[in-house]
Design an enzyme around this catalytic site. Structure first.
Site, PDB file in Angstrom:
ATOM      1  N   LYS A   1       0.828  -1.212   0.000  1.00  0.00           N
ATOM      2  CA  LYS A   1       0.000   0.000   0.000  1.00  0.00           C
ATOM      3  C   LYS A   1       0.865   1.266   0.000  1.00  0.00           C
ATOM      4  O   LYS A   1       0.437   2.317  -0.486  1.00  0.00           O
ATOM      5  CB  LYS A   1      -0.926   0.026   1.225  1.00  0.00           C
ATOM      6  CG  LYS A   1      -1.830  -1.187   1.397  1.00  0.00           C
ATOM      7  CD  LYS A   1      -2.884  -1.280   0.314  1.00  0.00           C
ATOM      8  CE  LYS A   1      -3.983  -2.293   0.628  1.00  0.00           C
ATOM      9  NZ  LYS A   1      -3.558  -3.710   0.636  1.00  0.00           N
TER      10      LYS A   1
HETATM   11  C1  LIG Z   1      -4.108  -4.897   0.077  1.00  0.00           C
HETATM   12  C2  LIG Z   1      -3.229  -6.099   0.023  1.00  0.00           C
HETATM   13  C3  LIG Z   1      -3.391  -7.092  -0.962  1.00  0.00           C
HETATM   14  C4  LIG Z   1      -4.499  -7.064  -1.972  1.00  0.00           C
HETATM   15  O1  LIG Z   1      -4.315  -6.054  -2.935  1.00  0.00           O
HETATM   16  P1  LIG Z   1      -5.545  -5.582  -3.849  1.00  0.00           P
HETATM   17  O2  LIG Z   1      -5.039  -4.427  -4.620  1.00  0.00           O
HETATM   18  O3  LIG Z   1      -6.622  -5.175  -2.861  1.00  0.00           O
HETATM   19  O4  LIG Z   1      -5.957  -6.723  -4.681  1.00  0.00           O
HETATM   20  C5  LIG Z   1      -2.489  -8.154  -0.982  1.00  0.00           C
HETATM   21  N1  LIG Z   1      -1.506  -8.249  -0.062  1.00  0.00           N
HETATM   22  C6  LIG Z   1      -1.329  -7.319   0.910  1.00  0.00           C
HETATM   23  C7  LIG Z   1      -0.238  -7.509   1.894  1.00  0.00           C
HETATM   24  C8  LIG Z   1      -2.175  -6.208   0.982  1.00  0.00           C
HETATM   25  O5  LIG Z   1      -1.991  -5.293   1.957  1.00  0.00           O
END
Ligand SMILES: *Cc1c(COP(=O)(O)O)cnc(C)c1O
Length: 497
Positions: free
Chosen positions: A112
């Site tokens: 993120k």
């Molecule tokens: C948010 C997240 C995901 C999923 O990503 P999306 O874009 O929502 O598909 C996968 N792994 C981690 C560690 C995340 O924080």
């Protein structure tokens, strides 16, 4: 060439990139999409000579066409700096026949950060460009990762405040500690007595409250969103796929134009959608491999053409992928429907009424470049242990889901193309599940003792994000009932409701 953004449900006039970033969601409930997906205008050989920030500029300038070169470069410079613990920003690690693209070197050690370190700068720049005088109040409901990454991104960013609601008893101890120790005078963290859905619907209710919106405006504030439906999060995520390809090329691991596969551990479909955009920009990607955990609604969708959220919600060791409504899938549906907003809107209506919809055969044929797979809890844990035994490389639970699905894909297809696996979190963020997967004997140790043990066996320094919270004082201890969220927001902003 200028690119405007329109709603996937057809409402309203197309708007500029900066206006779309400020709004987050379109007024008709649709998501903003670019009128067309631009093509890369630098050759892969040229991109291979560039550092991360330069690639970021070359990709983002094609989408954020109303930002000046200076504005965009300034946002990029402020985002991808020493907040990342590696100069490369997104390094590639080779292990057991795949390239792990490590997207977890930012402030909160999950992917993120790749988008949330730049979103605050894009948003404040957009506010200036659109002559917004109000202070921007970011409201976020979180089940763990997004909240902390948004807090870290917006902390002390002038002209913004950020309020995060999390379920008081619904996040991991490390995730809670990360949030309640957040510094920054413009940050506000609140635990609610309720679950994530309560937090999420409370936030949506606040967004939809016209009287409150008016009140905020009178007091010089307006709300915005930092979640993954904002195109200001999607566009920065395209960058690292281009960067990864360029890096493989620069290192002589592939030749120019050679096709690669990409595997993405998926929840809300934001990360893999970015890879799909990269492919559509001309990046030589063959298969987009979508990996789910036991909440395999996407796997079933790619198999059958029916998206059906009517099923039990499973709590897994990869909680950031525990999701039954993948919001960003709407952008793909819109595209495979031939950009037919009406068709998309009626499918989304079915989803909201009946919890499911089925796409046509013609639409399904447009999904040929996707491959869906999933991993059980047992397979996920086993893969962490196996990869560690074999190579010494330690991956987190989310990345392990992707790794399992890649192994299944190879077995099924015999495809030997070079493959990049998106590694979405540091193993230090999910230490207990990771260590238990490696050896049951670790089960009795406390969280921070486990962190030190992981550091030893992985031969990796404890990330700053974890070091910091070990001794950090708690700065946020607000707790409220789920029906008190609007009052809590007003209290923080110092206005009477
Ligand atoms: C948010 C997240 C995901 C999923 O990503 P999306 O874009 O929502 O598909 C996968 N792994 C981690 C560690 C995340 O924080």
């Amino acid at each position: 060439m200028e690119i405007l953004y329109k709603s996937t449900r057809g409402g309203g006039e197309p708007i500029t990139a900066s206006a779309a970033i400020l709004k987050g969601l379109a007024d008709d409930g649709g998501l903003f999409v670019p009128e067309r997906i631009p093509a890369l205008d630098k050759s892969l050989a040229e991109l291979a000579q560039m550092e991360y920030a330069q690639v970021a500029y070359e990709v983002m300038k094609l989408y954020l066409t109303d930002f000046t070169e200076e504005e965009l470069k300034n946002c990029i410079a402020r985002a991808y700096d020493s907040k990342f613990d590696t100069q490369e920003i997104a390094p590639l690690a080779e292990a057991d026949g795949a390239y792990y693209l490590e997207l977890f070197h930012g402030a909160t050690i999950a992917f993120k950060d790749m988008a949330l370190s730049i979103l605050p700068h894009l948003m404040t720049t957009a506010a200036k460009k659109n002559e917004i005088k109000n202070e921007i109040v970011i409201l976020t409901a979180t089940s763990g990762d997004t909240g902390k990454a948004a807090l870290a991104g917006f902390a002390d960013v002038e002209g913004t405040r950020i309020i995060v609601f999390y379920p008081k008893n619904g996040v991991s101890p490390i995730q809670e500690k990360q949030m309640v120790t957040q510094k920054g005078a413009n940050t506000f963290v609140v635990g609610i007595h309720g679950n994530f859905d309560d937090a999420q619907s409370g936030v949506k209710k606040i967004f939809a409250d016209g009287a409150l919106k008016q009140k905020l405006d009178e007091n010089g504030f307006q709300f915005s969103s930092a979640n993954s439906i904002n195109i200001g999060r999607l566009v920065p995520q395209i960058v690292y796929y281009v960067y990864a390809y360029a890096k493989l090329l620069a290192e002589g691991r592939i030749s120019e134009g050679e096709q690669i596969n990409v595997v993405v551990p998926t929840g809300n479909f934001g990360n893999i959608l970015a890879a799909y955009y990269a492919k559509n920009m001309g990046l030589p990607i063959d298969k987009l491999i979508c990996a789910s955990n036991e909440n395999k609604v996407l796997f079933d969708f790619f198999e059958s053409g029916t998206y059906d959220r009517n099923r039990e919600f499973v709590l897994t060791s990869s909680p950031s992928m525990d999701i039954l409504i993948s919001s960003n899938l709407e952008r793909l549906i819109y595209r495979i429907a031939g950009e037919d907003a009406q068709k998309n809107a009626s499918l989304m209506q079915e989803l909201s009424n009946a919890g499911k919809y089925t796409i046509t055969d013609a639409m399904k044929a447009e999904l040929a470049s996707f491959y869906g797979g999933y991993a059980s809890e047992q397979e996920t844990a086993q893969r962490i242990g196996e990869l560690y035994e074999k190579t010494g490389y330690v991956i987190d639970t989310h990345t392990a889901v992707a790794s399992v699905v890649y192994e299944k894909y190879k077995k099924e297809t015999g495809d030997t193309k070079k493959t990049v696996i998106a590694s979405t979190a540091s193993p230090f963020k999910f230490t207990r599940s990771v260590m238990n997967a490696i050896d049951q004997k670790y089960d009795s140790m406390d969280d921070f003792a486990l962190v030190d043990e992981l550091s030893k066996i992985a031969n990796a320094a404890v990330p700053r994000a974890i070091e910091e919270i070990r001794t950090a004082p708690v700065l946020h201890d607000h707790v409220c009932e789920k029906n008190e969220m609007a009052d809590t927001v007003c209290g923080f902003l110092g206005i009477m409701e």
